[in-house]
Write an enzyme that holds these catalytic residues in place. Structure first.
Site: not given
Ligand code: R5P
Length: 257
Positions: A173
Protein backbone atom coordinates in the site's frame (compact mmCIF):
# COMPACT_ATOMS: atom_id res chain seq x y z
CA UNK A 1 2.30 -19.95 -3.25
CA UNK A 2 0.13 -22.40 -1.31
CA UNK A 3 -3.63 -22.82 -1.50
CA UNK A 4 -4.42 -21.00 1.73
CA UNK A 5 -2.33 -17.98 0.77
CA UNK A 6 -3.91 -17.81 -2.70
CA UNK A 7 -7.38 -18.24 -1.25
CA UNK A 8 -6.90 -15.44 1.29
CA UNK A 9 -5.50 -13.05 -1.34
CA UNK A 10 -8.44 -13.83 -3.63
CA UNK A 11 -10.82 -12.86 -0.83
CA UNK A 12 -9.25 -9.39 -0.82
CA UNK A 13 -8.35 -8.79 -4.48
CA UNK A 14 -11.40 -10.05 -6.35
CA UNK A 15 -10.09 -12.55 -8.93
CA UNK A 16 -12.85 -11.84 -11.49
CA UNK A 17 -11.46 -8.35 -12.08
CA UNK A 18 -8.24 -8.24 -10.07
CA UNK A 19 -9.43 -5.18 -8.16
CA UNK A 20 -10.25 -4.28 -4.57
CA UNK A 21 -11.87 -1.62 -2.40
CA UNK A 22 -10.35 -1.89 1.05
CA UNK A 23 -11.86 0.25 3.78
CA UNK A 24 -9.20 1.52 6.22
CA UNK A 25 -10.36 2.38 9.73
CA UNK A 26 -7.15 1.59 11.61
CA UNK A 27 -6.13 5.22 12.18
CA UNK A 28 -6.80 5.14 15.92
CA UNK A 29 -3.71 2.99 16.48
CA UNK A 30 -1.65 6.17 16.60
CA UNK A 31 -4.22 8.99 16.17
CA UNK A 32 -6.69 7.96 18.90
CA UNK A 33 -10.33 8.97 18.30
CA UNK A 34 -9.92 10.12 14.70
CA UNK A 35 -12.57 12.44 13.24
CA UNK A 36 -15.29 10.29 11.69
CA UNK A 37 -14.34 7.22 13.74
CA UNK A 38 -15.56 8.44 17.13
CA UNK A 39 -18.22 5.72 17.09
CA UNK A 40 -16.50 3.00 15.07
CA UNK A 41 -19.26 0.39 15.34
CA UNK A 42 -21.81 2.71 13.70
CA UNK A 43 -19.73 3.95 10.79
CA UNK A 44 -18.25 0.49 10.13
CA UNK A 45 -21.76 -1.05 9.98
CA UNK A 46 -22.85 1.58 7.44
CA UNK A 47 -19.82 1.21 5.19
CA UNK A 48 -19.02 -2.49 5.44
CA UNK A 49 -21.58 -3.75 2.90
CA UNK A 50 -19.76 -1.73 0.23
CA UNK A 51 -16.19 -2.79 1.07
CA UNK A 52 -14.22 -5.76 -0.26
CA UNK A 53 -12.25 -5.87 2.99
CA UNK A 54 -11.92 -4.01 6.26
CA UNK A 55 -8.56 -2.91 7.63
CA UNK A 56 -8.46 -2.24 11.36
CA UNK A 57 -6.79 -3.08 14.67
CA UNK A 58 -7.45 -6.05 16.94
CA UNK A 59 -9.21 -3.88 19.53
CA UNK A 60 -11.59 -2.34 17.03
CA UNK A 61 -12.30 -5.71 15.44
CA UNK A 62 -13.27 -7.26 18.76
CA UNK A 63 -15.38 -4.33 19.96
CA UNK A 64 -16.87 -2.87 16.82
CA UNK A 65 -17.45 -5.58 14.23
CA UNK A 66 -20.09 -8.30 14.33
CA UNK A 67 -18.32 -11.71 14.30
CA UNK A 68 -21.02 -12.90 11.86
CA UNK A 69 -19.65 -10.42 9.33
CA UNK A 70 -18.38 -12.09 6.17
CA UNK A 71 -16.28 -9.23 4.77
CA UNK A 72 -12.58 -10.24 4.91
CA UNK A 73 -10.50 -8.63 7.64
CA UNK A 74 -7.05 -7.11 7.12
CA UNK A 75 -5.62 -6.81 10.60
CA UNK A 76 -3.13 -4.06 11.45
CA UNK A 77 -0.38 -5.74 13.45
CA UNK A 78 2.14 -2.92 13.80
CA UNK A 79 2.11 0.08 16.12
CA UNK A 80 3.51 1.24 19.40
CA UNK A 81 3.70 4.97 18.79
CA UNK A 82 1.37 7.98 18.87
CA UNK A 83 1.04 11.26 17.03
CA UNK A 84 2.57 13.05 20.05
CA UNK A 85 5.31 10.48 20.67
CA UNK A 86 9.01 10.44 19.93
CA UNK A 87 8.98 9.24 16.33
CA UNK A 88 6.21 7.71 14.24
CA UNK A 89 8.59 5.17 12.76
CA UNK A 90 9.28 3.58 16.14
CA UNK A 91 6.94 0.64 15.51
CA UNK A 92 6.90 -2.94 16.67
CA UNK A 93 4.76 -5.98 15.84
CA UNK A 94 1.71 -5.69 18.10
CA UNK A 95 -0.25 -8.90 17.42
CA UNK A 96 0.95 -12.50 17.28
CA UNK A 97 0.26 -14.50 14.14
CA UNK A 98 -1.50 -17.00 16.41
CA UNK A 99 -4.00 -14.33 17.46
CA UNK A 100 -4.43 -13.25 13.84
CA UNK A 101 -5.32 -16.86 13.00
CA UNK A 102 -7.70 -17.00 15.98
CA UNK A 103 -9.40 -13.86 14.67
CA UNK A 104 -9.73 -15.56 11.27
CA UNK A 105 -8.22 -12.66 9.34
CA UNK A 106 -7.57 -12.76 5.61
CA UNK A 107 -4.36 -10.72 5.81
CA UNK A 108 -2.24 -8.73 8.20
CA UNK A 109 -0.86 -5.21 7.66
CA UNK A 110 2.31 -3.61 8.93
CA UNK A 111 3.94 -0.21 8.28
CA UNK A 112 7.48 0.30 7.08
CA UNK A 113 9.27 3.64 7.27
CA UNK A 114 11.94 3.70 4.58
CA UNK A 115 14.24 6.65 5.32
CA UNK A 116 12.76 7.03 8.80
CA UNK A 117 14.68 7.07 12.07
CA UNK A 118 13.64 3.49 12.80
CA UNK A 119 13.83 2.25 9.21
CA UNK A 120 15.84 -0.88 10.08
CA UNK A 121 13.48 -1.86 12.89
CA UNK A 122 10.38 -1.56 10.68
CA UNK A 123 11.98 -3.48 7.81
CA UNK A 124 13.01 -6.19 10.24
CA UNK A 125 9.43 -6.24 11.54
CA UNK A 126 8.23 -6.86 7.98
CA UNK A 127 10.73 -9.64 7.30
CA UNK A 128 9.90 -11.36 10.60
CA UNK A 129 6.16 -11.05 10.04
CA UNK A 130 6.36 -12.45 6.48
CA UNK A 131 8.39 -15.44 7.68
CA UNK A 132 5.86 -16.20 10.44
CA UNK A 133 2.83 -15.64 8.20
CA UNK A 134 4.19 -17.91 5.44
CA UNK A 135 3.85 -20.80 7.90
CA UNK A 136 0.09 -20.22 8.11
CA UNK A 137 -0.61 -19.00 4.57
CA UNK A 138 -1.50 -15.48 5.69
CA UNK A 139 -0.73 -12.65 3.26
CA UNK A 140 1.09 -9.55 4.49
CA UNK A 141 0.17 -6.06 3.35
CA UNK A 142 3.11 -3.67 3.72
CA UNK A 143 2.11 -0.06 4.29
CA UNK A 144 4.75 2.34 2.99
CA UNK A 145 4.20 4.94 5.70
CA UNK A 146 5.59 8.39 5.10
CA UNK A 147 6.84 10.55 7.98
CA UNK A 148 6.18 14.30 8.08
CA UNK A 149 9.56 15.14 6.62
CA UNK A 150 9.51 12.54 3.82
CA UNK A 151 8.68 13.26 0.21
CA UNK A 152 6.01 11.34 -1.68
CA UNK A 153 7.52 11.26 -5.17
CA UNK A 154 7.88 8.29 -7.52
CA UNK A 155 11.57 7.89 -6.71
CA UNK A 156 10.96 7.54 -2.99
CA UNK A 157 7.75 5.51 -3.23
CA UNK A 158 9.32 3.11 -5.78
CA UNK A 159 12.17 2.54 -3.33
CA UNK A 160 9.81 1.83 -0.44
CA UNK A 161 7.41 -0.38 -2.45
CA UNK A 162 10.19 -2.41 -4.03
CA UNK A 163 11.91 -3.01 -0.70
CA UNK A 164 8.58 -4.15 0.76
CA UNK A 165 8.13 -6.63 -2.11
CA UNK A 166 11.74 -7.82 -1.88
CA UNK A 167 11.22 -8.60 1.82
CA UNK A 168 8.21 -10.72 0.90
CA UNK A 169 5.12 -8.52 1.24
CA UNK A 170 2.23 -9.95 -0.79
CA UNK A 171 0.45 -6.62 -1.32
CA UNK A 172 1.88 -3.11 -0.97
CA UNK A 173 0.00 0.00 0.00
CA UNK A 174 1.42 3.36 -0.97
CA UNK A 175 0.45 6.87 -2.04
CA UNK A 176 -0.48 8.11 -5.48
CA UNK A 177 2.09 10.43 -7.04
CA UNK A 178 3.23 11.86 -10.36
CA UNK A 179 4.67 9.06 -12.57
CA UNK A 180 2.81 6.52 -10.42
CA UNK A 181 2.95 3.94 -13.21
CA UNK A 182 6.73 3.72 -12.58
CA UNK A 183 6.04 2.82 -8.93
CA UNK A 184 3.65 0.05 -10.02
CA UNK A 185 5.92 -1.29 -12.78
CA UNK A 186 8.90 -1.71 -10.47
CA UNK A 187 6.86 -3.43 -7.74
CA UNK A 188 6.27 -7.13 -8.55
CA UNK A 189 3.29 -7.48 -6.19
CA UNK A 190 -0.13 -5.77 -6.35
CA UNK A 191 -0.23 -2.13 -5.26
CA UNK A 192 -3.13 -0.33 -3.57
CA UNK A 193 -3.24 3.34 -2.70
CA UNK A 194 -4.12 5.11 0.53
CA UNK A 195 -6.33 8.16 0.22
CA UNK A 196 -4.34 10.31 2.62
CA UNK A 197 -5.72 13.38 4.40
CA UNK A 198 -9.28 14.47 3.61
CA UNK A 199 -9.49 16.41 0.38
CA UNK A 200 -12.56 17.51 -1.60
CA UNK A 201 -14.59 14.50 -2.75
CA UNK A 202 -14.07 15.35 -6.42
CA UNK A 203 -10.28 15.30 -5.95
CA UNK A 204 -10.34 12.04 -3.96
CA UNK A 205 -12.34 10.35 -6.71
CA UNK A 206 -9.89 11.63 -9.32
CA UNK A 207 -7.07 10.24 -7.20
CA UNK A 208 -8.73 6.82 -7.16
CA UNK A 209 -9.44 6.95 -10.90
CA UNK A 210 -5.87 7.94 -11.79
CA UNK A 211 -4.36 5.32 -9.50
CA UNK A 212 -6.39 2.56 -11.18
CA UNK A 213 -5.57 3.92 -14.64
CA UNK A 214 -1.88 3.87 -13.73
CA UNK A 215 -1.91 0.26 -12.53
CA UNK A 216 -3.05 0.09 -8.89
CA UNK A 217 -5.32 -2.89 -8.16
CA UNK A 218 -7.43 -0.77 -5.88
CA UNK A 219 -7.60 1.52 -2.91
CA UNK A 220 -7.19 1.11 0.82
CA UNK A 221 -9.00 4.32 1.67
CA UNK A 222 -10.07 5.76 4.99
CA UNK A 223 -10.44 9.47 5.75
CA UNK A 224 -11.70 10.44 2.31
CA UNK A 225 -14.55 8.00 2.88
CA UNK A 226 -15.47 8.17 6.57
CA UNK A 227 -14.84 11.94 6.84
CA UNK A 228 -16.91 12.69 3.73
CA UNK A 229 -20.25 14.54 4.03
CA UNK A 230 -21.71 11.42 2.36
CA UNK A 231 -19.60 8.44 3.55
CA UNK A 232 -21.83 5.74 2.06
CA UNK A 233 -22.16 7.65 -1.21
CA UNK A 234 -18.41 8.11 -1.28
CA UNK A 235 -17.51 4.43 -0.84
CA UNK A 236 -20.07 3.51 -3.49
CA UNK A 237 -18.58 6.12 -5.83
CA UNK A 238 -15.04 4.81 -5.20
CA UNK A 239 -16.33 1.29 -5.78
CA UNK A 240 -17.84 2.23 -9.14
CA UNK A 241 -14.45 3.61 -10.22
CA UNK A 242 -12.47 0.59 -9.02
CA UNK A 243 -14.86 -2.14 -10.11
CA UNK A 244 -16.64 -0.63 -13.12
CA UNK A 245 -14.10 1.86 -14.47
CA UNK A 246 -16.63 4.68 -14.07
CA UNK A 247 -15.08 8.13 -14.60
CA UNK A 248 -14.35 10.34 -11.57
CA UNK A 249 -16.81 12.92 -12.93
CA UNK A 250 -19.67 10.42 -13.22
CA UNK A 251 -18.89 8.93 -9.82
CA UNK A 252 -18.89 12.43 -8.27
CA UNK A 253 -22.31 13.19 -9.72
CA UNK A 254 -23.81 10.34 -7.66
CA UNK A 255 -22.84 11.95 -4.33
CA UNK A 256 -25.35 13.68 -2.08
CA UNK A 257 -23.19 16.68 -1.19
C1 R5P B 1 -2.55 4.81 8.56
O1 R5P B 1 -3.03 5.49 9.44
C2 R5P B 1 -3.28 3.74 8.03
O2 R5P B 1 -2.59 2.66 7.49
C3 R5P B 1 -4.41 4.13 7.11
O3 R5P B 1 -5.18 3.00 6.97
C4 R5P B 1 -4.00 4.60 5.74
O4 R5P B 1 -3.26 5.74 5.80
C5 R5P B 1 -5.20 4.72 4.79
O5 R5P B 1 -6.09 5.62 5.21
P1 R5P B 1 -6.24 7.04 4.54
O6 R5P B 1 -6.97 6.79 3.24
O7 R5P B 1 -7.07 7.81 5.51
O8 R5P B 1 -4.89 7.61 4.30
Amino acid sequence: MDWGMKNRISRIIKPEIGRTVMLAVDHGYFLGPTTGLEEPRKIIAELLPHADSLMLTRGMLRTSVDPMNSVPIVLRVSGGNSIIGDDLSNETITVSVKDAVRLNVSAVALSIYVGGKYEHQTLKNLATLVSECEEYGIPVLAVTAVGKEMTRDAKYLSLACRIAAELGAHIVKTYYCEDFEKVVKSCPVPVVIAGGKKIPEKDALELAYNAIKDGAVGVDMGRNIFQSHDPVGMIKAVRSIVHENVSAKKAFETLKI
